[in-house]
Design a protein around this motif. Structure first.
Motif, PDB file in Angstrom:
ATOM      1  N   GLU A   1       0.814  -1.223   0.000  1.00 51.81           N
ATOM      2  CA  GLU A   1       0.000   0.000   0.000  1.00 51.81           C
ATOM      3  C   GLU A   1       0.844   1.268   0.000  1.00 51.81           C
ATOM      4  OE1 GLU A   1      -2.693  -0.128   3.272  1.00 51.81           O
ATOM      5  OE2 GLU A   1      -3.385  -2.124   2.733  1.00 51.81           O
ATOM      6  N   ASN A   2       1.999   1.222   0.682  1.00 55.15           N
ATOM      7  CA  ASN A   2       2.795   2.450   0.805  1.00 55.15           C
ATOM      8  C   ASN A   2       3.951   2.495  -0.200  1.00 55.15           C
ATOM      9  OD1 ASN A   2       4.054   0.312   2.145  1.00 55.15           O
ATOM     10  ND2 ASN A   2       5.089   1.634   3.617  1.00 55.15           N
ATOM     11  N   TYR A   3       3.740   1.859  -1.366  1.00 56.29           N
ATOM     12  CA  TYR A   3       4.869   1.743  -2.296  1.00 56.29           C
ATOM     13  C   TYR A   3       5.277   3.081  -2.889  1.00 56.29           C
ATOM     14  CZ  TYR A   3       2.310   2.044  -6.756  1.00 56.29           C
ATOM     15  OH  TYR A   3       1.589   2.477  -7.827  1.00 56.29           O
ATOM     16  N   LEU A   4       4.302   3.996  -3.056  1.00 54.88           N
ATOM     17  CA  LEU A   4       4.665   5.288  -3.671  1.00 54.88           C
ATOM     18  C   LEU A   4       5.613   6.055  -2.753  1.00 54.88           C
ATOM     19  CD1 LEU A   4       1.303   6.422  -5.298  1.00 54.88           C
ATOM     20  CD2 LEU A   4       3.416   5.712  -6.447  1.00 54.88           C
ATOM     21  N   GLU A   5       5.288   6.033  -1.471  1.00 54.00           N
ATOM     22  CA  GLU A   5       6.109   6.706  -0.467  1.00 54.00           C
ATOM     23  C   GLU A   5       7.521   6.079  -0.429  1.00 54.00           C
ATOM     24  OE1 GLU A   5       3.902   6.327   3.198  1.00 54.00           O
ATOM     25  OE2 GLU A   5       5.828   6.114   4.264  1.00 54.00           O
ATOM     26  N   LEU A   6       7.564   4.727  -0.418  1.00 57.12           N
ATOM     27  CA  LEU A   6       8.865   4.040  -0.379  1.00 57.12           C
ATOM     28  C   LEU A   6       9.660   4.287  -1.660  1.00 57.12           C
ATOM     29  CD1 LEU A   6       7.767   0.613   1.161  1.00 57.12           C
ATOM     30  CD2 LEU A   6       9.085   2.418   2.292  1.00 57.12           C
ATOM     31  N   ARG A   7       8.942   4.305  -2.760  1.00 58.36           N
ATOM     32  CA  ARG A   7       9.598   4.506  -4.057  1.00 58.36           C
ATOM     33  C   ARG A   7      10.275   5.884  -4.102  1.00 58.36           C
ATOM     34  NH1 ARG A   7       8.076   2.170  -9.432  1.00 58.36           N
ATOM     35  NH2 ARG A   7       8.741   3.665 -10.957  1.00 58.36           N
ATOM     36  N   SER A   8       9.541   6.908  -3.638  1.00 55.66           N
ATOM     37  CA  SER A   8      10.179   8.236  -3.737  1.00 55.66           C
ATOM     38  C   SER A   8      11.330   8.352  -2.728  1.00 55.66           C
ATOM     39  CB  SER A   8       9.166   9.377  -3.616  1.00 55.66           C
ATOM     40  OG  SER A   8       8.560   9.346  -2.385  1.00 55.66           O
ATOM     41  N   GLU A   9      11.188   7.683  -1.588  1.00 60.51           N
ATOM     42  CA  GLU A   9      12.301   7.690  -0.621  1.00 60.51           C
ATOM     43  C   GLU A   9      13.547   7.035  -1.237  1.00 60.51           C
ATOM     44  OE1 GLU A   9      11.172   6.031   3.230  1.00 60.51           O
ATOM     45  OE2 GLU A   9      13.208   5.189   3.392  1.00 60.51           O
ATOM     46  N   LEU A  10      13.341   5.895  -1.903  1.00 58.62           N
ATOM     47  CA  LEU A  10      14.477   5.181  -2.501  1.00 58.62           C
ATOM     48  C   LEU A  10      15.051   5.954  -3.696  1.00 58.62           C
ATOM     49  CD1 LEU A  10      12.860   1.668  -2.157  1.00 58.62           C
ATOM     50  CD2 LEU A  10      15.125   2.239  -1.238  1.00 58.62           C
ATOM     51  N   GLN A  11      14.162   6.603  -4.435  1.00 58.13           N
ATOM     52  CA  GLN A  11      14.650   7.439  -5.552  1.00 58.13           C
ATOM     53  C   GLN A  11      15.499   8.576  -5.006  1.00 58.13           C
ATOM     54  OE1 GLN A  11      10.810   8.026  -7.315  1.00 58.13           O
ATOM     55  NE2 GLN A  11      11.288   6.752  -9.094  1.00 58.13           N
ATOM     56  N   GLY A  12      15.089   9.075  -3.840  1.00 54.46           N
ATOM     57  CA  GLY A  12      15.858  10.137  -3.178  1.00 54.46           C
ATOM     58  C   GLY A  12      17.265   9.681  -2.826  1.00 54.46           C
TER      59      GLY A  12
END
Ligand code: G6P
Length: 609
Positions: free
Chosen positions: A102-113
């Protein structure tokens, strides 16, 4: 729903993995993929579409190795494509996944960061990226997997393979299944038992919140916080055909029993309990300003049309926007009054029904916005819609629709709560109560499934009848129609659904001592009215089978059978009252010996007019 499979042993992994996936293909076939490890190097093959495509590719480009993982996908996040096919690789790690993060968008932007680049649109890729990130920080594979899992919200069953370690696989799960098959000098991991039966019948079911380390000779299970779990393996005695049906005799029985989980899957990631709201980011594409719509049309065929009829009650109650419901085969030919102020909601399990698709085109030609409620990802109807609300019920194999229906209703509740809140016509307090009741509903459905023994007896008692009458009122009148349709489809008995108050204008002439009358009787304001309709049935000798959450003495006196269901919010009663009707139709079909999963003359997906 996806199928996952893992192997570690001395034999060549790829054949075993493909064989297992074949038994799991019922869980989805949008794409398939394998990864194996040879000489410390992971190699991957992935293809779009059914497993046959992957098998062909493997003939051209074989995969060696005796440790590997495989996946057959049912797309949720990201279209079916090679890039979105599993396994998903990040650095030295590959992951396969069944479920929704469910929280993949948040994790994705954190990892992209952190400078990481993603090569797919899936929610799954955050898992491999997280694990690889932790490996880079110096953790071993087990610690990195645990650290990644600790960040995940949602449901998952995963298997992890890493180039650093040629001797073990890790798997872990929350709400979706994993079963470990125990062999001699080899072990297997799968989503479901059928994938294992060619190799072993000794299995270990992983429970929610557990992680297993699987080597050639051992399986070590721990909880996510590291506590060791000891569990005795189980011996499977099912034959392979029963196994595909999860131990049930028919897909229909399996799908009826899957409904609590399917409803949870529909709600997953969408509930905002604290705010009494529902979040549906997928509607953003529709630029959905609900104030723009002065009318809503719902269109569908068959069972999905019945979901639409219930949807009218829910949407009108919570949004106060007028709703019309049309058979798609009627709507497409009747010059409907539609324009840019109209929202058309097209409901379809398969997303391929020809009439529904044509009704969508008709609405679009009038400038209406189209929202599709659909189960099959990327099917034709969702592709032609402005926005899609997927039900995520998993493949429905039995021709008669059951879990697709209750998840369509669940999606309509989510939509109506969302719209009501956006429009300011549903306040936070009532929103919270509704959301609370909706979240509790799967466990009440489970409780209702527990009435199966009683219903089996009723089926044997009345299964010889020539006709059945089904009565309901208000929001449960469509459920009377659905009950009658299920009986017709499955047992070939003539059955009619009618509004209870309308019975005296015709159907009452049919009533005699031979006629079972199934009545839906929630304990709401209309209870006394329906009860007096039933007295009219009783006076003419009809055999009343009542389904109720309010079994009063008055009712017990006139009804031949009373099936009780748990109490819930009035708006949600249709889902609970549906369950005994599905079981009754199933049991009568068994009694009469009809072809339950493939009734005569019917088709699952009707792609002709
Ligand atoms: C067929 C099926 C029904 C289904 C109807 C609509 O008649 O037998 O079970 O309700 O089509 O299908 P759809 O895929 O559009 O929901």
């Amino acid at each position: 729903m996806c199928g996952i499979m893992g192997y570690i042993g001395d034999r060549e992994a790829s054949g075993i993995l493909v064989g297992g996936l074949r038994r799991l293909e019922y869980r989805g076939y949008d794409s398939a993929g394998l990864a194996t490890l040879v000489n410390g190097q992971i190699d991957i093959r992935r293809t779009v579409g059914k497993l046959d495509n992957l098998s062909k590719l493997l003939l051209e480009k074989p995969l060696a190795g005796s440790i590997g993982i495989g996946h057959t996908r049912w797309a949720t996040h990201g279209k079916p494509s090679e890039e979105n096919a599993h396994p998903h690789r990040a650095g030295r790690v590959v992951v396969i996944h069944n479920g929704i993060i469910e929280n993949y968008l948040e994790l994705r932007s954190e990892l992209q960061g952190l400078g990481r680049t993603f090569s797919s649109e899936t929610d799954t890729e955050v898992i491999s990226q997280l694990i690889d990130e932790h490996l880079n920080q110096g953790m071993n594979l087990e610690a990195a997997t645990r650290a990644a899992i600790a960040r995940l919200q949602g449901s998952f069953a995963i298997v992890v393979l890493c180039e650093d370690d040629t001797t073990r696989l890790y798997c872990a799960k929350t709400a979706t299944p994993i079963v470990i098959g125990l062999g001699e000098g080899e072990n297997f991991i799968a989503s479901d038992v059928p994938a294992l039966l060619d190799h072993t019948r000794r299995v270990l079911f992983l429970e929610d919140g557990e992680l297993a380390e699987v080597t050639r000779d051992a399986v070590r299970v721990t909880t996510f916080d590291g506590t060791l779990v000891t569990r005795e393996p189980r011996q499977i005695t099912w034959d392979p055909i029963t196994a595909q049906k999860g131990g049930f005799k028919h897909f229909l029985a399996k799908e009826i029993n899957e409904q609590p989980q399917a409803m949870i899957d529909t709600m997953l990631g969408r509930i905002r309990q604290e705010e009494g709201d529902v979040s549906l980011p997928e509607l953003a594409a529709l630029d959905l300003d609900w104030n723009r719509f002065s009318r809503i049309y719902i269109t569908a065929c068959g069972t999905a049309w019945h979901a639409g009829l219930v949807g009218k009650f829910i949407l009108e109650e919570l949004t106060r926007i007028p709703v019309e419901v049309d058979y798609a085969s009627e709507l497409r030919y009747r010059r409907p009054i539609m324009g840019p102020d109209t929202l058309l909601i097209a409901i379809s399990q398969s997303g391929e029904t020809a009439d529904t698709l044509a009704a969508v085109e008709e609405a679009r030609s009038h400038g209406a916005s189209v929202l599709s409620i659909c189960n099959a990802v990327e099917a034709s109807i969702p592709r032609r819609a402005n926005a899609v609300l997927y039900t995520h019920a998993g493949p429905e194999i039995s021709v008669a629709s059951t879990k697709a229906f209750t998840t369509q209703l669940t999606a309509l509740y989510l939509l109506a709560i969302h719209a009501g809140r956006q429009l300011g016509r549903l306040d936070e307090q009532r929103g919270r109560a509704l959301v609370h009741d909706l979240v509790n509903l799967p466990s009440l459905v489970q409780e209702t499934l527990g009435r199966s023994k009683q219903i089996e007896k009723i089926a044997k008692k009345y299964g010889h009848s020539r006709d059945f009458l089904y009565l309901g009122r208000g929001i449960n009148y469509p459920i009377a129609l659905e009950g009658a349709l299920k009986l017709k489809e499955l047992s070939y008995i003539h059955a009619e659904g009618y509004p209870a108050g309308e019975m005296k204008h015709g159907p009452i002439a049919l009533i005699d001592e031979q006629l079972p009358v199934v009545v839906l009787l929630p304990g709401d304001a209309m209870y006394p009215k329906t009860l007096s309709n039933l007295k009219e049935v009783e006076a003419r000798g009809g055999r009343i089978i009542a389904i109720t959450d309010a079994p009063t003495a008055d009712l017990e006196e006139i009804a031949w059978e009373v099936i009780t269901v748990p109490k819930t919010n009035h708006l949600l009663t249709p889902i609970l009252l549906t369950i005994p009707l599905q079981l009754l139709a199933y049991d009568i079909a068994i009694y009469r010996g009809t072809d339950v999963d493939q009734p005569r003359n019917l088709a699952k997906s009707v792609t002709v007019e």
